[in-house]
Design a protein around this motif. Structure first.
Motif, PDB file in Angstrom:
ATOM      1  N   LEU A  39       0.792  -1.191   0.019  1.00 30.62           N
ATOM      2  CA  LEU A  39       0.015  -0.066   0.040  1.00 30.62           C
ATOM      3  C   LEU A  39       0.798   1.198  -0.102  1.00 30.62           C
ATOM      4  N   LYS A  40       2.080   1.302  -0.699  1.00 29.58           N
ATOM      5  CA  LYS A  40       2.830   2.440  -0.746  1.00 29.58           C
ATOM      6  C   LYS A  40       2.194   3.492  -1.619  1.00 29.58           C
ATOM      7  N   GLY A  41       2.014   4.617  -1.020  1.00 28.02           N
ATOM      8  CA  GLY A  41       1.399   5.921  -1.722  1.00 28.02           C
ATOM      9  C   GLY A  41       0.100   6.083  -1.398  1.00 28.02           C
ATOM     10  N   TRP A  42      -0.510   5.123  -0.269  1.00 28.88           N
ATOM     11  CA  TRP A  42      -1.812   5.061   0.218  1.00 28.88           C
ATOM     12  C   TRP A  42      -1.898   5.458   1.782  1.00 28.88           C
ATOM     13  N   THR A  43      -2.699   5.951   2.379  1.00 26.25           N
ATOM     14  CA  THR A  43      -3.071   6.066   3.693  1.00 26.25           C
ATOM     15  C   THR A  43      -4.570   5.842   4.283  1.00 26.25           C
ATOM     16  N   VAL A  44      -4.798   5.297   5.383  1.00 29.03           N
ATOM     17  CA  VAL A  44      -5.978   5.196   6.045  1.00 29.03           C
ATOM     18  C   VAL A  44      -6.251   6.271   6.538  1.00 29.03           C
ATOM     19  N   LEU A  45      -7.601   6.840   6.423  1.00 31.06           N
ATOM     20  CA  LEU A  45      -8.527   7.921   7.074  1.00 31.06           C
ATOM     21  C   LEU A  45      -9.770   7.550   7.596  1.00 31.06           C
ATOM     22  N   ASN A  46     -10.011   8.152   8.668  1.00 32.48           N
ATOM     23  CA  ASN A  46     -11.432   8.464   9.616  1.00 32.48           C
ATOM     24  C   ASN A  46     -12.047   7.130  10.284  1.00 32.48           C
ATOM     25  N   GLY A  47     -11.717   5.852   9.555  1.00 36.45           N
ATOM     26  CA  GLY A  47     -12.183   4.748  10.327  1.00 36.45           C
ATOM     27  C   GLY A  47     -11.002   3.608  10.897  1.00 36.45           C
ATOM     28  N   THR A  48     -11.526   2.368  11.266  1.00 38.14           N
ATOM     29  CA  THR A  48     -10.666   1.452  11.515  1.00 38.14           C
ATOM     30  C   THR A  48     -10.487   0.146  10.775  1.00 38.14           C
ATOM     31  N   ALA A  49     -11.536   0.022   9.699  1.00 38.57           N
ATOM     32  CA  ALA A  49     -11.568  -1.012   8.967  1.00 38.57           C
ATOM     33  C   ALA A  49     -10.144  -1.381   8.358  1.00 38.57           C
ATOM     34  N   LYS A  50      -9.903  -2.617   8.170  1.00 40.61           N
ATOM     35  CA  LYS A  50      -8.683  -3.129   7.474  1.00 40.61           C
ATOM     36  C   LYS A  50      -8.669  -3.133   6.049  1.00 40.61           C
ATOM     37  N   TYR A  51      -7.311  -2.800   5.571  1.00 36.78           N
ATOM     38  CA  TYR A  51      -6.923  -3.039   4.343  1.00 36.78           C
ATOM     39  C   TYR A  51      -5.651  -3.820   4.114  1.00 36.78           C
TER      40      TYR A  51
END
Length: 467
Positions: A39-51
């Motif tokens: 997931l280089k170049g990506w980031t998680v926002l707002n919630g806690t669901a997993k990617y």
């Protein structure tokens, strides 16, 4: 036998064309947004669901007790063509954000902006455009019902998004879906959504998958796909018309800056008080809820017979107003509002009028005091109405073609009726309009914006005469 071979060959050609559209091609204009490994170049926002990443796919997993979760690009994009494939477990709702943002000053960083919908539900609005955490639906597929069958449940679906200037267009599995014109946000990140599921245990642990995510930012004009004329264009440009609208015969009923074309319903000129213009918005001012208690209603100088009318409105809390048509200025010579068929504008939750009348026929979008908006008991072909909320813009659309009249609220049909019939006269005889001879049956009339003593905002007032 020859006919069978000809049919088989034609089907094969169609299949090859569709496959060539969905399969990645070696084109120097395309750049991969996802490297297929991490997931280089990506980031998680707002919630806690997993990617996570598996077999060249990004997988998002639904989780209870978390708000919407977004995996977003660290880079922002303005004009682009985006393609991706998406697969979703049954029962979920998801989408891909484009030109979206997360700003500390806006709802504590909540992700907001355009979303290309992935819809597993019966309504089938996949590839429509939703404005996440902001204005709601901009392009539901009620504008393009023929595209509702494009989505394949439980299978990989190929999306194409062209965001160029103020134009946002989408295709789903090669089928044209959305033709939107809007200029609110020019750039932002791209994000993959895992929608919140609340406490729904049956949806916990379900997955959404994305793959082959690529973007083009150069040579866009030469790579644009043709959008068929039959796909409805929906524009939210402020007090202006697109080139296509002008060709189709649309005209601005209000120019956004003057009172030209309007007057007080019982005056020769525009009211000197009770209405004002501010930043391209026509405002009827508050008068403590007194009907015509301030400047009074305003009407078009011209009269109209067959037409399509669109008006964007924004309600303050507890407000009451309306859009009237077939208005005859001489019917009501006393106090109060002028008489005509009315598209009701109302805060259903806070204004007492919502509980009056019969079966909700005084609520938002209704033909006031005659036919309730979206009563499935009345017409099972009508969907539930969608209200974007107090303080948000909503769109009223009224179509008049002879005796047939239709009301739309935010793109969804909520009322349809026929005038000049026995059934119509029976409705009128059971309403507050029974005292007015020939009510609703006039061939033409003025269009009216109501002063009901509450502050309401109007803009993007436009009409397409059908005669």
């Amino acid at each position: 036998m020859k006919n069978y071979m000809k049919l088989t060959f034609s089907a094969l050609i169609v299949l090859i064309v569709l496959m060539s559209w969905t399969m990645p091609e070696n084109n120097e204009n395309w750049k991969q947004l996802f490297n297929g490994k991490n997931l280089k170049g990506w980031t998680v926002l707002n919630g806690t669901a997993k990617y996570k990443v598996e077999n060249g796919e990004i997988i998002g997993t639904s989780e209870m007790g978390t708000p919407n979760t977004f995996l977003v690009t660290e880079k922002y994009y303005g004009d682009f063509i985006l393609e991706y494939e998406m697969k979703m477990n049954e029962g979920l709702n998801s989408g891909v954000q484009i030109r979206s943002n997360s700003l500390p000053e806006y709802r504590n960083g909540r992700v907001h902006g355009y979303q290309v919908e992935c819809d597993d539900s019966e309504r089938a609005w996949s590839a429509g455009i939703y404005d996440e955490a902001r204005r709601g639906w901009l392009y539901p597929l009620e504008y393009n019902k023929s595209a509702k069958n494009a989505f394949k449940k439980g299978q990989w679906n190929s999306y194409r998004v062209e965001a160029i200037g103020n134009s946002i267009r989408t295709w789903l599995n090669g089928i044209p879906v959305t033709n939107l014109v809007d200029d609110l946000t020019a750039q932002g990140f791209i994000g993959l959504q895992v929608h919140s599921i609340g406490k729904n245990t049956t949806l916990a642990g379900k997955e959404i998958r994305w793959r082959n995510i690529r973007i083009m930012t150069d040579n866009l004009e030469e790579n644009r796909m043709e959008m068929p004329q039959e796909v409805t264009e929906v524009s939210y440009l402020k007090n202006s018309l697109t080139e296509r609208e002008q060709k189709e015969g649309w005209k601005l009923l209000w120019d956004g800056k003057s009172t030209k074309g309007w007057r007080g319903v019982k005056l020769e000129n525009f009211p000197e008080k009770g209405w004002h213009i501010e930043d391209g918005i026509l405002v009827v001012e508050s008068a403590d809820g007194a009907e015509s208690g301030n400047g009074g209603d305003i009407v078009t100088v011209d009269r109209y017979k067959n037409f399509v009318l669109e008006v964007d409105f924004n309600l303050t809390e507890g407000a009451n107003s309306g859009i009237k048509y077939f208005v005859q200025g001489n019917l009501n010579k006393g106090e109060g509002s002028a008489i005509g068929c009315e598209f009701q504008i109302l805060d259903d939750k806070k204004h007492p009028d919502a509980k009056k009348g019969v079966l909700g026929n005084r609520t938002l979008g209704s033909l006031y005091d005659l036919i309730p908006a979206n009563g499935s008991f009345y017409d099972k072909n009508l969907r539930d109405k969608r209200f974007n909320g107090i303080g948000s813009w909503n769109r009223a659309r009224i179509e008049v073609n002879g005796n047939n009249v239709v009301h739309y609220l935010n793109g969804i049909k909520v009322v349809e009726y026929e005038r000049n019939t026995q059934e119509w006269q029976a409705l009128v005889n059971y309403s507050k309009y029974q005292q007015w001879d020939n009510f609703g049956n006039f061939e033409e009339g003025h269009i009216l914006l109501q002063d009901h003593g509450d502050e309401v905002w109007f803009r993007n007032i436009k009409i397409k005469p059908l005669d």
